[in-house]
Design a protein around this motif. Structure first.
Motif, short mmCIF file in Angstrom:
data_model
loop_
_atom_site.label_atom_id
_atom_site.label_comp_id
_atom_site.label_asym_id
_atom_site.label_seq_id
_atom_site.Cartn_x
_atom_site.Cartn_y
_atom_site.Cartn_z
N LEU A 51 33.10 -6.18 25.89
CA LEU A 51 32.04 -5.16 26.55
C LEU A 51 31.99 -5.56 28.14
O LEU A 51 32.04 -4.63 29.05
CB LEU A 51 30.90 -5.08 25.99
N GLY A 52 31.70 -6.94 28.40
CA GLY A 52 31.62 -7.21 29.61
C GLY A 52 32.85 -6.97 30.70
O GLY A 52 32.97 -6.45 31.82
N LEU A 53 34.13 -7.04 30.19
CA LEU A 53 35.31 -7.20 30.94
C LEU A 53 35.56 -5.62 31.01
O LEU A 53 35.86 -5.18 32.20
CB LEU A 53 36.72 -7.54 30.21
N THR A 54 35.13 -4.89 30.05
CA THR A 54 35.42 -3.28 30.14
C THR A 54 34.54 -2.78 31.12
O THR A 54 35.00 -1.80 31.83
CB THR A 54 35.24 -2.53 28.84
N ALA A 55 33.26 -3.24 31.43
CA ALA A 55 32.36 -2.63 32.03
C ALA A 55 32.80 -3.03 33.61
O ALA A 55 32.81 -2.39 34.60
CB ALA A 55 30.81 -3.51 31.96
N ALA A 56 33.33 -4.38 33.76
CA ALA A 56 33.67 -4.87 35.08
C ALA A 56 34.95 -3.89 35.67
O ALA A 56 35.15 -3.38 36.64
CB ALA A 56 34.19 -6.01 35.14
N LEU A 58 35.43 -0.79 34.74
CA LEU A 58 34.78 0.53 35.05
C LEU A 58 34.28 0.54 36.39
O LEU A 58 34.40 1.65 37.13
CB LEU A 58 33.91 1.02 33.87
N VAL A 59 33.62 -0.44 36.79
CA VAL A 59 32.99 -0.63 37.92
C VAL A 59 34.01 -0.62 39.02
O VAL A 59 33.83 0.12 39.99
CB VAL A 59 32.04 -1.84 38.12
N PHE A 60 35.05 -1.22 39.02
CA PHE A 60 36.14 -1.50 39.81
C PHE A 60 36.75 0.07 40.09
O PHE A 60 37.07 0.35 41.02
CB PHE A 60 37.18 -2.34 39.30
N ALA A 61 37.09 0.86 38.88
CA ALA A 61 37.59 2.09 38.90
C ALA A 61 36.62 3.10 39.74
O ALA A 61 37.15 3.79 40.55
CB ALA A 61 37.89 2.44 37.58
N VAL A 62 35.27 3.10 39.59
CA VAL A 62 34.48 3.97 40.14
C VAL A 62 34.44 3.61 41.46
O VAL A 62 34.46 4.36 42.62
CB VAL A 62 33.16 3.73 39.55
N ARG A 63 34.21 2.25 42.13
CA ARG A 63 34.29 1.83 43.61
C ARG A 63 35.82 2.00 44.10
O ARG A 63 35.36 2.77 45.33
CB ARG A 63 34.02 0.43 43.79
N ALA A 64 36.84 1.93 43.69
CA ALA A 64 38.01 2.37 44.13
C ALA A 64 38.21 3.80 44.19
O ALA A 64 38.77 4.33 45.24
CB ALA A 64 39.13 1.83 43.26
N GLU A 65 37.69 4.55 43.32
CA GLU A 65 37.91 5.96 43.52
C GLU A 65 36.95 6.57 44.46
O GLU A 65 37.31 7.41 45.43
CB GLU A 65 37.47 6.72 42.12
N ALA A 66 35.69 5.87 44.66
CA ALA A 66 34.90 6.18 45.77
C ALA A 66 35.52 6.00 46.97
O ALA A 66 35.47 6.81 48.11
CB ALA A 66 33.46 5.63 45.65
N LEU A 67 36.08 4.96 47.60
CA LEU A 67 36.74 4.62 48.62
C LEU A 67 37.83 5.39 48.85
O LEU A 67 38.10 5.74 49.86
CB LEU A 67 37.40 2.95 48.44
N GLY A 68 38.80 6.03 47.75
CA GLY A 68 39.88 6.80 48.02
C GLY A 68 39.11 8.18 48.55
O GLY A 68 39.87 8.72 49.34
N ARG A 69 38.18 8.47 47.78
CA ARG A 69 37.54 9.79 48.07
C ARG A 69 37.10 9.80 49.54
O ARG A 69 37.27 10.79 50.46
CB ARG A 69 36.47 10.34 47.17
N ARG A 70 36.33 8.85 50.09
CA ARG A 70 35.88 8.45 51.31
C ARG A 70 36.98 8.61 52.38
O ARG A 70 36.93 9.22 53.35
CB ARG A 70 35.30 7.34 51.34
N LEU A 71 38.07 7.87 52.04
CA LEU A 71 39.29 7.85 53.21
C LEU A 71 39.87 9.24 52.94
O LEU A 71 40.10 9.68 54.06
CB LEU A 71 40.26 6.76 52.50
N GLU A 72 39.83 10.03 52.04
CA GLU A 72 40.53 11.28 52.01
C GLU A 72 39.62 12.10 53.03
O GLU A 72 40.20 12.85 53.74
CB GLU A 72 40.73 11.82 50.66
N ARG A 133 45.76 -4.21 43.15
CA ARG A 133 44.58 -4.39 42.63
C ARG A 133 43.82 -5.64 43.28
O ARG A 133 42.76 -5.31 43.58
CB ARG A 133 44.35 -5.16 40.82
N TRP A 134 44.58 -6.56 43.98
CA TRP A 134 44.00 -7.44 44.65
C TRP A 134 43.44 -7.07 46.16
O TRP A 134 42.64 -7.11 46.70
CB TRP A 134 45.00 -8.53 45.13
N ALA A 135 44.23 -5.93 46.66
CA ALA A 135 44.15 -5.41 48.10
C ALA A 135 42.89 -4.36 47.97
O ALA A 135 42.13 -4.21 48.67
CB ALA A 135 45.19 -4.66 48.45
N THR A 136 42.73 -3.57 46.67
CA THR A 136 41.78 -2.80 46.36
C THR A 136 40.67 -3.39 46.16
O THR A 136 39.48 -3.05 46.90
CB THR A 136 41.96 -2.15 45.10
N ARG A 137 40.52 -4.70 45.75
CA ARG A 137 39.37 -5.46 45.41
C ARG A 137 38.62 -5.97 46.91
O ARG A 137 37.60 -6.05 47.13
CB ARG A 137 39.63 -6.72 44.71
#
Length: 148
Positions: A51-56, A58-72, A133-137
């Motif tokens: 559960l903890g790893l899945t939550a981490a 999901l948080v990574f995916a949401v933040r990465a998607e937000a950065l992608g939308r912002r850059l777009e 993934r490293w560069a995204t983080r």
């Protein structure tokens, strides 16, 4: 949209799994024998770790998607039209050719999340998922540390 539905289904399945695993873990703890207690602890700890790893993730995916939308929205996404393979993926050789441009941009401004995110996209296009993934983080960390 299909990805969001798949994530929701997987999260629901994980929640169902957690309910059953915790229930049976508690049952095993109630048995009282050393083996049952060990199995019960395992059935409580491992699902919570999942559960903890899945939550981490999901948080990574949401933040990465937000950065992608912002850059777009800023018009900062890569604009190169790279050739595609028959399966629709970017040809690795073409991605490797433009990669030095993005690496140089990061070296020129290492504290800016935008070049890091573009570098992550270049790594992904080149097929290097670990470095992507490293560069995204790194991009996420820099964007959160720097208020603009």
């Amino acid at each position: 949209m299909r990805v969001r539905i798949a994530v929701a289904v997987m999260a629901a399945l994980l929640a169902l799994y957690l309910v059953f695993a915790i229930r049976y873990g508690l049952v095993l703890l109630g048995v009282g024998t050393p083996v049952a207690i060990g199995l019960g602890v395992g059935m409580l700890v491992l699902p919570l770790l999942a559960l903890g790893l899945t939550a981490a993730e999901l948080v990574f995916a949401v933040r990465a998607e937000a950065l992608g939308r912002r850059l777009e929205a800023e018009g900062g996404l890569p604009t190169e039209q790279l050739p595609l393979t028959a399966s629709g993926r970017i040809e690795r050789g073409a991605a490797d050719e433009v990669f030095p441009t993005y690496r140089a941009a990061v070296e020129a401004d290492p504290e800016n999340w935008r070049p890091w995110f573009r570098l992550a996209l270049a790594y992904d296009a080149s097929g290097d998922r670990r470095r992507a993934r490293w560069a995204t983080r790194t991009a996420i960390r820099l964007s959160r540390a720097r208020v603009e």
